[in-house]
Write a protein that holds these residues in place. Structure first.
Motif, PDB file in Angstrom:
ATOM      1  N   VAL B  21       0.838  -1.203   0.000  1.00  0.00           N
ATOM      2  CA  VAL B  21       0.000   0.000   0.000  1.00  0.00           C
ATOM      3  C   VAL B  21       0.875   1.256   0.000  1.00  0.00           C
ATOM      4  O   VAL B  21       0.606   2.216  -0.728  1.00  0.00           O
ATOM      5  CB  VAL B  21      -0.964  -0.025   1.210  1.00  0.00           C
ATOM      6  CG1 VAL B  21      -1.699   1.299   1.356  1.00  0.00           C
ATOM      7  CG2 VAL B  21      -1.961  -1.179   1.065  1.00  0.00           C
ATOM      8  N   THR B  22       1.930   1.227   0.790  1.00  0.00           N
ATOM      9  CA  THR B  22       2.849   2.377   0.808  1.00  0.00           C
ATOM     10  C   THR B  22       3.430   2.616  -0.579  1.00  0.00           C
ATOM     11  O   THR B  22       3.532   3.762  -1.038  1.00  0.00           O
ATOM     12  CB  THR B  22       3.987   2.129   1.825  1.00  0.00           C
ATOM     13  OG1 THR B  22       3.393   1.792   3.084  1.00  0.00           O
ATOM     14  CG2 THR B  22       4.863   3.346   1.997  1.00  0.00           C
ATOM     15  N   ALA B  23       3.761   1.514  -1.264  1.00  0.00           N
ATOM     16  CA  ALA B  23       4.332   1.644  -2.610  1.00  0.00           C
ATOM     17  C   ALA B  23       3.311   2.232  -3.580  1.00  0.00           C
ATOM     18  O   ALA B  23       3.656   3.061  -4.437  1.00  0.00           O
ATOM     19  CB  ALA B  23       4.808   0.278  -3.101  1.00  0.00           C
ATOM     20  N   ILE B  24       2.045   1.826  -3.434  1.00  0.00           N
ATOM     21  CA  ILE B  24       0.986   2.373  -4.304  1.00  0.00           C
ATOM     22  C   ILE B  24       0.860   3.878  -4.082  1.00  0.00           C
ATOM     23  O   ILE B  24       0.795   4.666  -5.027  1.00  0.00           O
ATOM     24  CB  ILE B  24      -0.362   1.657  -4.037  1.00  0.00           C
ATOM     25  CG1 ILE B  24      -0.316   0.227  -4.603  1.00  0.00           C
ATOM     26  CG2 ILE B  24      -1.527   2.431  -4.654  1.00  0.00           C
ATOM     27  CD1 ILE B  24      -1.481  -0.652  -4.188  1.00  0.00           C
ATOM     28  N   CYS B  25       0.872   4.289  -2.819  1.00  0.00           N
ATOM     29  CA  CYS B  25       0.776   5.721  -2.515  1.00  0.00           C
ATOM     30  C   CYS B  25       1.951   6.487  -3.123  1.00  0.00           C
ATOM     31  O   CYS B  25       1.785   7.576  -3.689  1.00  0.00           O
ATOM     32  CB  CYS B  25       0.723   5.950  -1.005  1.00  0.00           C
ATOM     33  SG  CYS B  25      -0.779   5.319  -0.229  1.00  0.00           S
ATOM     34  N   ASP B  41      -6.371   1.289  -6.853  1.00  0.00           N
ATOM     35  CA  ASP B  41      -5.182   0.438  -7.014  1.00  0.00           C
ATOM     36  C   ASP B  41      -5.030  -0.535  -5.840  1.00  0.00           C
ATOM     37  O   ASP B  41      -4.644  -1.685  -6.031  1.00  0.00           O
ATOM     38  CB  ASP B  41      -3.917   1.299  -7.155  1.00  0.00           C
ATOM     39  CG  ASP B  41      -3.853   2.000  -8.507  1.00  0.00           C
ATOM     40  OD1 ASP B  41      -4.761   1.748  -9.340  1.00  0.00           O
ATOM     41  OD2 ASP B  41      -2.923   2.792  -8.736  1.00  0.00           O
ATOM     42  N   VAL B  42      -5.342  -0.056  -4.630  1.00  0.00           N
ATOM     43  CA  VAL B  42      -5.267  -0.940  -3.461  1.00  0.00           C
ATOM     44  C   VAL B  42      -6.274  -2.070  -3.626  1.00  0.00           C
ATOM     45  O   VAL B  42      -5.965  -3.246  -3.397  1.00  0.00           O
ATOM     46  CB  VAL B  42      -5.531  -0.155  -2.152  1.00  0.00           C
ATOM     47  CG1 VAL B  42      -5.740  -1.102  -0.976  1.00  0.00           C
ATOM     48  CG2 VAL B  42      -4.372   0.809  -1.870  1.00  0.00           C
ATOM     49  N   GLN B  43      -7.471  -1.725  -4.074  1.00  0.00           N
ATOM     50  CA  GLN B  43      -8.494  -2.753  -4.228  1.00  0.00           C
ATOM     51  C   GLN B  43      -8.101  -3.762  -5.316  1.00  0.00           C
ATOM     52  O   GLN B  43      -8.350  -4.961  -5.176  1.00  0.00           O
ATOM     53  CB  GLN B  43      -9.850  -2.122  -4.539  1.00  0.00           C
ATOM     54  CG  GLN B  43     -10.960  -3.146  -4.578  1.00  0.00           C
ATOM     55  CD  GLN B  43     -12.302  -2.555  -4.199  1.00  0.00           C
ATOM     56  OE1 GLN B  43     -12.572  -2.244  -3.045  1.00  0.00           O
ATOM     57  NE2 GLN B  43     -13.146  -2.391  -5.192  1.00  0.00           N
ATOM     58  N   THR B  44      -7.479  -3.265  -6.375  1.00  0.00           N
ATOM     59  CA  THR B  44      -7.016  -4.176  -7.427  1.00  0.00           C
ATOM     60  C   THR B  44      -5.955  -5.127  -6.867  1.00  0.00           C
ATOM     61  O   THR B  44      -5.956  -6.324  -7.147  1.00  0.00           O
ATOM     62  CB  THR B  44      -6.434  -3.370  -8.615  1.00  0.00           C
ATOM     63  OG1 THR B  44      -7.454  -2.481  -9.076  1.00  0.00           O
ATOM     64  CG2 THR B  44      -6.002  -4.282  -9.753  1.00  0.00           C
TER      65      THR B  44
END
Lengths: 528, 168
Positions: B21-25, B41-44
């Motif tokens: 999640v940190t990487a997505i942010c 993106d988190v949900q994906t």
């Protein structure tokens, strides 16, 4: 087959939903097996959905159409082509199909004809002429041209587009934005989707012209997440335009910058309301903003922002390229140009019909639509989306004109037309209007948040035959409160379908009537 | 003391997940304006947006947990619970109503043995309502795992589900 033959198979989501990819695969397989040289081009949809997947073959005499084609039809079609006979699915020259031939396509002129991701195709069919002309025109003249054309917002409200542009252009700010509202959430509408999937260039070009005219350097296309195909096509098209130097630091050699981004919605109907969409673009809950200030003065991130619908912006290139007079020549009264009418629901020939304003509802539903899909008599037609009125057969001869519809207690809106046959129970439709509003209300203002819930409960009482006269009076009172007291069109217009249903079909609101034949009680869960 | 108000539970601390999640942010520049894209993106990546990741997102974007929780719960797309392997959405808006989607909805719920919003016991299928898929000329419309289905009826949907289950 001599030489290489071009075969068009749409990649529009509607065509894909009935097997266009499988048909394209079958064509490729069949061609390979027969050693026939074909080039499969994935175009957008022509907007004749009952004929999808509509396959077109390029011939010396122009494109000819076949449809609806199933994968198992492909081998016999090759047999017919190679044997020089006509296959039973042959519809003739595409442009001669009455449904298409009798339209006046300005905004959708390229849709279904070109490969949506070919800039070469786009330019060969008249694309970029508007942007090139705008680059060479003094900017106030561009705004004046759009104003002169009489272009009104195609999202439903019908506000003159150029007034917003003029305000943004004349407001001093360090940053300005163009935001395209592609949150096409209304049932019965698909024109925005069809355009983004079939001719994304016209939207990008319209946004670029708007950016030049107003001094905006950043733009967003806010597309609902229910449209994955449109999101992918728009993003790919933007990448193409950037690579070609038509977007970015120097738009088409103008020396001005404009960067365009795609943003996804997340399943909230209210984000089709412009201020709610701006909140969502800022990463927040889609709660409606009180106006003033208007977005043209304080919009995205508090900066001057043009918010226009997809079709409003996509109509701009043809206005600039061919001039305001050309565009204005179409239409009636204060409704100038064309509207993309969308035939949906229980209609035999569902699809997109672009016609000048002034066409009657009867022409659209009967001549183009061919009547109901079930073959039963038509009972009600909802025009302008879930917040639009239900129109009875007695008003079929109303011309599609903002003012004429308003005078009849209805609205043209975005031109969505949903047909219902005689199995519809109008009390259930009124109940649904309230219930949908209750689910989708952003919750900011009380008339909408509470009114929708109470409205649904009261219609339930009417349906159950409880104090019918008293409860009908209560609904009328509630509708007045919602119309006058809501912050935005969601609460303000929910009464329109409700009141039109009560007015035109009072027999459905007498309580405890046995359900109409074929009708069902609609008990809806929230969208998830 | 355990703080178990919604959006504040982090009992299931999961360093691998939180790292994702940190990487997505970060990929979105830790921009608060990108919160909706981040949640998508988190949900994906995870299949849902668990309560436990909300503080991670809040910290990355310099928002309060309440703000992130508010956004996740406002939008119908975001789910706090995992869904089934396949997600079947049926449009239940006006144009599809006009073509009998309510009959189809009832028969689908019955044949799957679940209500709308629920997942079959084997975890294979989640059934959800949606309001307009933009395929109103080919109503009723449905969507299976992001793939649009036109002129849907019980047979068409059963075929699509069987194909999805077989991995086709």
């Amino acid at each position: 087959m001599p030489n290489t033959v071009d075969i068009y198979v749409p990649c529009d989501a509607a065509a894909l939903s009935v097997g266009a990819n499988e048909v394209a695969e079958a064509i490729a397989r069949e061609a390979a097996a027969r050693d026939a040289s074909v080039r499969i081009i994935r175009n957008g949809s022509r907007g004749m959905f009952w004929l999808e997947p509509l396959v077109e073959v390029a011939t010396a005499k122009g494109r000819v159409a076949y449809g609806p084609v199933r994968p198992q039809d492909v081998a016999p079609m090759f047999d017919a082509w190679l044997g020089g006979t006509a296959h039973r699915l042959l519809l003739g020259p595409t442009d001669e199909i009455a449904y298409l031939k009798n339209q006046e396509r300005l905004t959708f002129v390229r849709c279904g004809i070109i490969d949506p991701l070919s800039l070469e195709d786009y330019e060969a069919h008249g694309g970029l002429a508007g942007l090139r002309k705008a680059v060479a025109t003094p900017l106030p003249q561009v705004v004046a041209e759009v104003l002169e054309a009489g272009l009104r917002g195609r999202g439903g409200a019908g506000f003159p587009a150029a007034i917003k542009w003029k305000t943004v252009a004349e407001t001093e700010a360090s940053q300005k934005y163009i935001c395209c509202n592609a949150d096409e959430g209304d049932s019965g509408t698909f024109a925005d989707r069809m355009l983004m999937e079939g001719d994304p260039g016209s939207l990008i070009e319209g946004m670029a012209i708007a950016a030049l005219a107003t001094g905006a350097t950043e733009g967003y296309v806010y597309i609902r997440s229910e449209y994955p195909q449109a999101i992918a096509t728009m993003q790919a098209a933007i990448d193409l335009w950037e690579a070609a130097g038509l977007l970015g630091d120097n738009v088409a050699g103008s020396g001005k910058a404009f960067r365009l981004h795609v943003r996804r919605g997340a399943g909230a109907y209210i984000c089709g309301e412009e201020s709610s969409m701006l909140e969502s673009l800022e990463g927040r809950r889609g709660v409606v903003r009180a106006k003033p200030p208007i977005p043209a003065i304080s919009g995205l991130n508090g900066k001057p922002t043009v918010v226009n619908n997809v079709l409003t912006l996509a109509s701009v290139p043809v206005i600039i390229a061919k001039g305001a007079a050309h565009y204005k020549a179409f239409g009636m009264g204060r409704s100038r140009g064309t509207q993309a009418f969308q035939l949906a629901g229980n209609v035999r020939q569902g699809g997109l019909v672009e016609k000048a304003f002034g066409v009657t509802l009867r022409e659209l539903v009967e001549t183009f639509g061919g009547g109901s899909a079930t073959g039963r008599p038509i009972r009600a037609i909802q025009v302008g989306g879930p917040l639009g009125a239900y129109v009875p057969n007695s008003q079929l001869d109303l011309p599609m004109d903002y003012e004429a519809f308003a005078a009849a207690g209805a609205m043209v809106g975005h031109g969505g037309i949903v047909v219902f046959d005689d199995s519809v129970d109008m009390a259930q439709q009124a109940r649904f209007a309230f219930e949908f509003c209750a689910i989708e209300s952003c919750g900011k203002c009380t008339p909408c948040r509470i009114g929708a819930v109470r409205g649904k409960e009261t219609v339930d009482k009417i349906i159950a035959g409880q104090d019918v006269a008293k409860n009908l009076a209560l609904v009328a009172d509630l509708c007045e409160t919602m119309t006058d007291g809501s912050l935005c069109a969601m609460g303000g217009l929910t009464p329109m379908p409700v009141q039109s249903a009560i007015k035109h079909w009072p027999e459905d609101f007498r309580g405890r009537t046995p359900p109409r034949k074929g009708s069902e009680t609609i008990q809806i869960p929230a969208a998830e | 003391m355990q703080d178990d108000r919604p959006g504040r539970t982090d009992s299931s601390a999961d360093p691998v997940r939180d790292g994702q999640v940190t990487a997505i942010c970060q990929r979105h520049g830790n921009q608060p304006g990108e919160l909706i894209e981040i949640l998508h993106d988190v949900q994906t990546a995870l299949g849902f947006v668990p309560d436990g990741v909300l503080p991670v997102i809040a910290q990355a974007l310099n928002l309060s947990r309440a703000e992130v929780y508010g956004v996740r719960t406002f939008y119908h797309d975001f789910h706090a619970e995992p869904a089934g392997k396949h997600i079947l959405q049926l449009c239940r808006a006006e144009a599809c109503q006009a073509m009998g989607c309510e009959r189809l909805a009832a028969s689908l719920a019955k044949s799957l043995g679940i209500a709308f919003g629920e997942t079959t016991e084997d975890g294979a299928i989640t059934l959800r309502a949606v309001y307009c898929l933009g395929n109103c000329g080919l109503a009723p419309a449905a969507m299976l795992d992001g793939r649009l289905i036109g002129r849907a009826d019980a047979q068409v949907i059963a075929t699509a589900l069987a194909a999805a289950k077989a991995g086709r």
